[in-house]
Write a protein that holds these residues in place. Structure first.
Motif, PDB file in Angstrom:
ATOM      1  N   SER A   5       1.148  -1.145  -0.192  1.00 22.97           N
ATOM      2  CA  SER A   5       0.193  -0.217  -0.475  1.00 22.97           C
ATOM      3  C   SER A   5       1.320   1.270   0.190  1.00 22.97           C
ATOM      4  CB  SER A   5      -1.130   0.215   1.373  1.00 22.97           C
ATOM      5  OG  SER A   5      -1.664  -0.707   1.075  1.00 22.97           O
ATOM      6  N   ALA A   6       0.245   2.282  -0.682  1.00 26.49           N
ATOM      7  CA  ALA A   6       1.466   3.560  -1.206  1.00 26.49           C
ATOM      8  C   ALA A   6       0.195   4.781  -1.207  1.00 26.49           C
ATOM      9  CB  ALA A   6       2.496   3.244  -1.803  1.00 26.49           C
ATOM     10  N   GLU A   7       1.017   6.315  -0.668  1.00 21.70           N
ATOM     11  CA  GLU A   7       0.010   7.214  -1.432  1.00 21.70           C
ATOM     12  C   GLU A   7       0.966   8.350  -1.152  1.00 21.70           C
ATOM     13  OE1 GLU A   7      -0.673   9.665   2.288  1.00 21.70           O
ATOM     14  OE2 GLU A   7      -1.448   8.159   3.005  1.00 21.70           O
ATOM     15  N   ILE A   8       0.334   8.575  -2.431  1.00 16.03           N
ATOM     16  CA  ILE A   8       1.002   9.829  -2.993  1.00 16.03           C
ATOM     17  C   ILE A   8       0.196  11.604  -3.324  1.00 16.03           C
ATOM     18  CG2 ILE A   8       0.055   9.457  -5.416  1.00 16.03           C
ATOM     19  CD1 ILE A   8       2.899  10.369  -5.966  1.00 16.03           C
ATOM     20  N   LEU A   9       0.657  12.196  -2.264  1.00 14.05           N
ATOM     21  CA  LEU A   9       0.169  13.975  -2.803  1.00 14.05           C
ATOM     22  C   LEU A   9      -0.122  13.514  -3.783  1.00 14.05           C
ATOM     23  CD1 LEU A   9      -1.293  15.979  -2.412  1.00 14.05           C
ATOM     24  CD2 LEU A   9       1.152  16.728  -1.624  1.00 14.05           C
ATOM     25  N   ILE A  10      -0.821  14.656  -5.035  1.00 13.63           N
ATOM     26  CA  ILE A  10      -0.575  14.428  -6.492  1.00 13.63           C
ATOM     27  C   ILE A  10      -0.234  16.236  -6.375  1.00 13.63           C
ATOM     28  CG2 ILE A  10      -2.093  15.296  -8.682  1.00 13.63           C
ATOM     29  CD1 ILE A  10      -1.645  12.517  -8.009  1.00 13.63           C
ATOM     30  N   GLN A  11       0.616  16.196  -7.374  1.00 16.17           N
ATOM     31  CA  GLN A  11       1.320  17.794  -7.518  1.00 16.17           C
ATOM     32  C   GLN A  11       0.913  17.987  -9.345  1.00 16.17           C
ATOM     33  OE1 GLN A  11       5.118  18.235  -5.667  1.00 16.17           O
ATOM     34  NE2 GLN A  11       4.546  16.630  -4.116  1.00 16.17           N
ATOM     35  N   GLU A  12       1.531  19.545  -9.492  1.00 14.34           N
ATOM     36  CA  GLU A  12       1.380  20.619 -10.447  1.00 14.34           C
ATOM     37  C   GLU A  12       2.358  19.536 -11.484  1.00 14.34           C
ATOM     38  OE1 GLU A  12      -0.042  23.221 -12.792  1.00 14.34           O
ATOM     39  OE2 GLU A  12      -0.441  22.821 -11.352  1.00 14.34           O
ATOM     40  N   HIS A  13       2.768  18.373 -11.387  1.00 12.71           N
ATOM     41  CA  HIS A  13       4.097  18.030 -12.669  1.00 12.71           C
ATOM     42  C   HIS A  13       3.182  16.643 -12.717  1.00 12.71           C
ATOM     43  CE1 HIS A  13       5.919  17.019  -8.343  1.00 12.71           C
ATOM     44  NE2 HIS A  13       6.461  16.191  -8.494  1.00 12.71           N
ATOM     45  N   LYS A  19      -5.121  20.189 -16.225  1.00 18.99           N
ATOM     46  CA  LYS A  19      -5.212  20.051 -15.081  1.00 18.99           C
ATOM     47  C   LYS A  19      -5.736  19.492 -14.117  1.00 18.99           C
ATOM     48  CE  LYS A  19      -2.944  23.943 -15.358  1.00 18.99           C
ATOM     49  NZ  LYS A  19      -1.841  24.107 -15.518  1.00 18.99           N
ATOM     50  N   SER A  20      -5.608  17.879 -14.863  1.00 17.02           N
ATOM     51  CA  SER A  20      -6.250  17.141 -14.285  1.00 17.02           C
ATOM     52  C   SER A  20      -5.096  15.774 -14.315  1.00 17.02           C
ATOM     53  CB  SER A  20      -7.404  15.636 -14.750  1.00 17.02           C
ATOM     54  OG  SER A  20      -7.233  15.511 -16.176  1.00 17.02           O
ATOM     55  N   ILE A  21      -4.978  14.775 -13.205  1.00 12.50           N
ATOM     56  CA  ILE A  21      -4.057  13.587 -13.951  1.00 12.50           C
ATOM     57  C   ILE A  21      -3.565  12.668 -14.358  1.00 12.50           C
ATOM     58  CG2 ILE A  21      -5.713  11.556 -12.620  1.00 12.50           C
ATOM     59  CD1 ILE A  21      -3.084  11.045 -11.000  1.00 12.50           C
ATOM     60  N   HIS A  22      -1.938  13.068 -15.001  1.00 14.35           N
ATOM     61  CA  HIS A  22      -1.900  12.717 -16.529  1.00 14.35           C
ATOM     62  C   HIS A  22      -2.364  10.696 -16.125  1.00 14.35           C
ATOM     63  CE1 HIS A  22       0.169  11.838 -20.296  1.00 14.35           C
ATOM     64  NE2 HIS A  22       0.270  13.096 -20.732  1.00 14.35           N
ATOM     65  N   GLY A  23      -2.687  10.492 -17.640  1.00 16.75           N
ATOM     66  CA  GLY A  23      -2.856   8.874 -17.165  1.00 16.75           C
ATOM     67  C   GLY A  23      -1.252   7.846 -17.601  1.00 16.75           C
ATOM     68  N   GLY A  24       0.061   9.139 -18.185  1.00 15.69           N
ATOM     69  CA  GLY A  24       0.948   8.630 -17.608  1.00 15.69           C
ATOM     70  C   GLY A  24       0.929   8.188 -16.797  1.00 15.69           C
ATOM     71  N   MET A  25       0.531   9.145 -15.735  1.00 16.29           N
ATOM     72  CA  MET A  25       1.333   8.761 -14.470  1.00 16.29           C
ATOM     73  C   MET A  25       0.596   7.588 -13.166  1.00 16.29           C
ATOM     74  SD  MET A  25       2.859  10.254 -11.273  1.00 16.29           S
ATOM     75  CE  MET A  25       3.546   9.942  -9.889  1.00 16.29           C
ATOM     76  N   LEU A  26      -1.083   7.744 -13.757  1.00 14.11           N
ATOM     77  CA  LEU A  26      -0.993   6.427 -13.707  1.00 14.11           C
ATOM     78  C   LEU A  26      -0.520   5.458 -13.688  1.00 14.11           C
ATOM     79  CD1 LEU A  26      -5.109   6.867 -13.531  1.00 14.11           C
ATOM     80  CD2 LEU A  26      -3.497   7.161 -11.320  1.00 14.11           C
ATOM     81  N   ALA A  27      -0.442   5.246 -15.144  1.00 18.93           N
ATOM     82  CA  ALA A  27       0.321   4.061 -15.762  1.00 18.93           C
ATOM     83  C   ALA A  27       1.978   3.710 -15.002  1.00 18.93           C
ATOM     84  CB  ALA A  27       0.362   3.900 -17.419  1.00 18.93           C
ATOM     85  N   ASN A  62      -4.947  18.212  -8.511  1.00 19.00           N
ATOM     86  CA  ASN A  62      -3.955  19.107  -8.155  1.00 19.00           C
ATOM     87  C   ASN A  62      -4.176  19.119  -6.296  1.00 19.00           C
ATOM     88  OD1 ASN A  62      -1.053  20.192  -7.222  1.00 19.00           O
ATOM     89  ND2 ASN A  62      -1.692  22.268  -7.989  1.00 19.00           N
ATOM     90  N   GLY A  63      -3.422  18.638  -5.712  1.00 22.03           N
ATOM     91  CA  GLY A  63      -4.027  18.327  -3.756  1.00 22.03           C
ATOM     92  C   GLY A  63      -4.627  17.520  -3.559  1.00 22.03           C
ATOM     93  N   ASP A  64      -4.445  16.624  -4.660  1.00 21.72           N
ATOM     94  CA  ASP A  64      -5.764  15.466  -4.361  1.00 21.72           C
ATOM     95  C   ASP A  64      -4.419  14.414  -4.381  1.00 21.72           C
ATOM     96  OD1 ASP A  64      -8.345  16.259  -4.568  1.00 21.72           O
ATOM     97  OD2 ASP A  64      -7.947  14.782  -6.367  1.00 21.72           O
ATOM     98  N   ASN A  88      -9.013   7.379  -4.397  1.00 26.41           N
ATOM     99  CA  ASN A  88      -9.077   9.230  -3.880  1.00 26.41           C
ATOM    100  C   ASN A  88      -8.730   9.290  -2.271  1.00 26.41           C
ATOM    101  OD1 ASN A  88      -9.367  11.677  -2.496  1.00 26.41           O
ATOM    102  ND2 ASN A  88      -9.983  12.861  -5.847  1.00 26.41           N
ATOM    103  N   LYS A  89      -8.221   9.583  -1.397  1.00 25.81           N
ATOM    104  CA  LYS A  89      -7.653   9.204   0.118  1.00 25.81           C
ATOM    105  C   LYS A  89      -9.765   9.762   0.531  1.00 25.81           C
ATOM    106  CE  LYS A  89      -5.469   9.840   4.080  1.00 25.81           C
ATOM    107  NZ  LYS A  89      -3.927   9.858   4.465  1.00 25.81           N
ATOM    108  N   ALA A  90      -9.987  10.964   0.126  1.00 24.33           N
ATOM    109  CA  ALA A  90     -10.884  11.548   0.573  1.00 24.33           C
ATOM    110  C   ALA A  90     -12.047  11.606   0.815  1.00 24.33           C
ATOM    111  CB  ALA A  90     -11.132  13.383  -0.175  1.00 24.33           C
ATOM    112  N   ASP A  91     -12.472  10.627  -0.627  1.00 27.81           N
ATOM    113  CA  ASP A  91     -13.483   9.912  -1.026  1.00 27.81           C
ATOM    114  C   ASP A  91     -13.419   8.583  -1.336  1.00 27.81           C
ATOM    115  OD1 ASP A  91     -12.475  10.329  -3.159  1.00 27.81           O
ATOM    116  OD2 ASP A  91     -14.863  11.129  -4.148  1.00 27.81           O
ATOM    117  N   LYS A  92     -12.963   7.974  -1.624  1.00 23.52           N
ATOM    118  CA  LYS A  92     -12.432   6.435  -0.808  1.00 23.52           C
ATOM    119  C   LYS A  92     -12.411   6.473  -3.077  1.00 23.52           C
ATOM    120  CE  LYS A  92     -10.706   5.646   2.525  1.00 23.52           C
ATOM    121  NZ  LYS A  92     -10.085   7.386   2.946  1.00 23.52           N
TER     122      LYS A  92
END
Length: 117
Positions: A5-13, A19-27, A62-64, A88-92
């Protein structure tokens, strides 16, 4: 035990141009966390990726903060199969689900493995 298990804070990069998470980041999360799940079975290295797929279900911004759960569901003599879920940690709510297959035959010969098949 084959699970991480891990977690990551989504940032601008981590975002695409809308301005939504890049599909490559999820890959990338699917690849890295799937490999870590294989490591957790006692493998010193996880071999090489031969297949990776991601189903993109929702966006993140950004910020999720995302929670990632990965599991090595089978570690065989030649292949390892993993599944990865990103929430998403906020709403699961599930952001993405991934599958990752690795060729591990050569990795089994690593003398630093903690087990033998």
């Amino acid at each position: 035990d084959g699970k991480i298990s891990a977690e990551i804070l989504i940032q601008e990069h981590h975002l695409n141009r809308i301005k939504s998470i890049h599909g490559g980041m999820l890959a990338l999360l699917t690849d890295v966390c799937g490999s870590l799940a294989v490591y957790s079975k006692g493998m010193h290295h996880a071999g090489v990726s031969i297949d990776l797929s991601v189903s993109y279900l929702r966006s993140a911004e950004n910020g999720d903060t995302l929670l990632i759960d990965a599991e090595c569901v089978k570690l065989g003599k030649k292949l390892a199969f993993t599944i990865v879920e990103v929430r998403n940690k906020a709403d699961k709510k599930v952001i993405a689900r991934g599958r990752h297959t690795l060729f591990v035959a050569d990795a089994h010969n690593d003398p630093e493995n903690l087990f033998k098949i």
